[in-house]
Design an enzyme around this catalytic site. Structure first.
Site, PDB file in Angstrom:
ATOM      1  N   ASP A  88       0.817  -1.214   0.000  1.00 28.88           N
ATOM      2  CA  ASP A  88       0.000   0.000   0.000  1.00 28.88           C
ATOM      3  C   ASP A  88       0.853   1.267   0.000  1.00 28.88           C
ATOM      4  OD1 ASP A  88       0.713   0.604   2.733  1.00 28.88           O
ATOM      5  OD2 ASP A  88      -0.839  -0.771   3.414  1.00 28.88           O
ATOM      6  N   GLU A 108       7.676  -6.931  -2.638  1.00 28.81           N
ATOM      7  CA  GLU A 108       6.232  -7.155  -2.674  1.00 28.81           C
ATOM      8  C   GLU A 108       5.953  -8.285  -3.656  1.00 28.81           C
ATOM      9  OE1 GLU A 108       2.504  -7.563  -2.459  1.00 28.81           O
ATOM     10  OE2 GLU A 108       3.306  -5.988  -1.143  1.00 28.81           O
ATOM     11  N   ASP A 140       8.714 -13.112  -3.842  1.00 26.08           N
ATOM     12  CA  ASP A 140       8.235 -13.691  -2.592  1.00 26.08           C
ATOM     13  C   ASP A 140       9.202 -13.305  -1.467  1.00 26.08           C
ATOM     14  OD1 ASP A 140       8.535 -16.290  -0.657  1.00 26.08           O
ATOM     15  OD2 ASP A 140       6.460 -15.947  -1.242  1.00 26.08           O
ATOM     16  N   GLY A 141       8.669 -12.773  -0.371  1.00 29.45           N
ATOM     17  CA  GLY A 141       9.506 -12.320   0.730  1.00 29.45           C
ATOM     18  C   GLY A 141      10.349 -13.425   1.338  1.00 29.45           C
ATOM     19  N   ASP A 158       6.004  -6.031   6.898  1.00 24.52           N
ATOM     20  CA  ASP A 158       4.633  -5.494   6.885  1.00 24.52           C
ATOM     21  C   ASP A 158       3.727  -6.577   6.322  1.00 24.52           C
ATOM     22  OD1 ASP A 158       2.356  -3.987   6.836  1.00 24.52           O
ATOM     23  OD2 ASP A 158       3.012  -2.629   5.252  1.00 24.52           O
ATOM     24  N   CYS A 159       3.402  -7.538   7.161  1.00 22.48           N
ATOM     25  CA  CYS A 159       2.715  -8.746   6.712  1.00 22.48           C
ATOM     26  C   CYS A 159       1.264  -8.760   7.176  1.00 22.48           C
ATOM     27  CB  CYS A 159       3.440  -9.984   7.246  1.00 22.48           C
ATOM     28  SG  CYS A 159       3.925  -9.835   8.981  1.00 22.48           S
ATOM     29  N   ASP A 161      -2.050 -11.121   8.637  1.00 18.41           N
ATOM     30  CA  ASP A 161      -2.114 -12.082   9.738  1.00 18.41           C
ATOM     31  C   ASP A 161      -1.593 -13.437   9.266  1.00 18.41           C
ATOM     32  OD1 ASP A 161      -3.484 -10.836  12.161  1.00 18.41           O
ATOM     33  OD2 ASP A 161      -4.788 -10.180  10.532  1.00 18.41           O
ATOM     34  N   PRO A 165      -1.462 -17.470   2.694  1.00 15.55           N
ATOM     35  CA  PRO A 165      -0.165 -17.119   2.123  1.00 15.55           C
ATOM     36  C   PRO A 165       0.735 -16.339   3.081  1.00 15.55           C
ATOM     37  CG  PRO A 165      -1.935 -16.672   0.560  1.00 15.55           C
ATOM     38  CD  PRO A 165      -2.587 -16.997   1.867  1.00 15.55           C
TER      39      PRO A 165
END
Length: 291
Positions: A88, A108, A140-141, A158-159, A161, A165
């Site tokens: 965001d 991201e 992918d982080g 910044d994930c 819950d 995924p």
């Protein structure tokens, strides 16, 4: 779950909140997710994913300021920052305020999320993606921290819950990868849910992270739309002094940074590490159990 002009959050069983929907701006359903963006008279634009509120225009500043300025000002000499997630753009907006930072990498998983949020939540990023220090990596982080050869002074996760995924970003393997990517005395932070409703998330982080760092703690802030009380942020580092700075030190660093905030202050920074007894007790009990 959405009925008529009401959006009901369903993150917690038998307890939740609702939002009046003035206008639906975007909605997408797949086998994996149900994403909604709508306008609400009290909170502005709202993004919800699979029954859980992700962000709102009205109170996002609390979350983003506390996940950026606390570790950056606690460290005191940050040159390189890694953001995992954050599509965001709110986290990026706060990080770029620190002019001494030389490089900002943001990972991201979905480029479409970034573009969608630029369109529907422009006040989150406020042009931060155009900063020449920013390197946006679509990946992918988990894969990134496992494979990257770069080192960072601060890593911000910044994930969502730990469901579906997003669950891997709360795993021991992910924490191990982040520790590998930290410089000496670097600091890792991440959102860790609302302890009053999600105390197991705090305990799981302690069990899965503690073996990799000298200190795994938490700090807290109240974000109104993350319902159920104050939110916890994980804090992991080998620098045992980073959490202990005097108010005078934090005030000097804040003034030198020359940034403007709406929630963060040096006094709140210092006070945020004071945890309620039930959280302290949960952390202590988790320390006795291996992952």
């Amino acid at each position: 779950m959405q009925a008529k002009n009401i959006y009901y959050e369903t993150l917690h069983p038998a307890y939740g909140q609702y939002f009046e929907v003035e206008k639906v701006l975007f909605e997408q359903k797949t086998e994996q997710w149900h994403l909604s963006i709508f306008e609400n008279a009290a909170m502005g634009r709202v993004m919800a994913l699979n029954g859980a509120i992700q962000t709102t225009e009205k109170d996002e500043f609390v979350y983003h300021e506390m996940l950026t300025h606390v570790p950056i000002l606690a460290h005191g000499d940050v040159k390189r920052v890694l953001i995992i997630g954050g599509g965001d753009g709110g986290m990026l907006r706060e990080v770029v305020k620190h002019k001494q930072i030389e490089s900002i990498t943001m990972v991201e998983i979905d480029a479409a999320v970034v573009e969608m949020c630029k369109s529907y939540f422009p006040n989150h990023s406020q042009g931060a993606y155009d900063d020449p220090r920013v390197n946006l990596v679509i990946s992918d982080g988990m894969d990134y921290v496992r494979q990257s050869q770069q080192k960072f002074d601060v890593i911000i996760s910044d994930c969502t819950d730990p469901l579906g995924p997003g669950e891997v970003l709360f795993s021991s393997d992910f924490y191990e990868g982040c520790k590998r990517c930290l410089n000496e005395n670097g600091i890792f932070v991440a959102q860790n849910g609302v302890p009053f409703m999600q105390l197991d998330e705090v305990q799981n982080t302690v069990r899965r992270m503690s073996s990799y760092v000298k200190e795994c703690r938490f700090y807290m802030a109240a974000v109104p739309t993350y319902v159920g009380g104050s939110m916890a942020f994980a804090w992991a580092t080998d620098d045992l002094e980073a959490r202990q700075h005097s108010l005078a030190t934090l005030e000097e660093r804040f003034e030198r940074a020359g940034i403007t905030t709406r929630y963060y202050t040096p006094a709140i920074h210092q006070a945020s590490f004071a945890l309620p007894a039930f959280v302290e007790q949960a952390v202590a009990s988790a320390m006795t159990v291996t992952a």
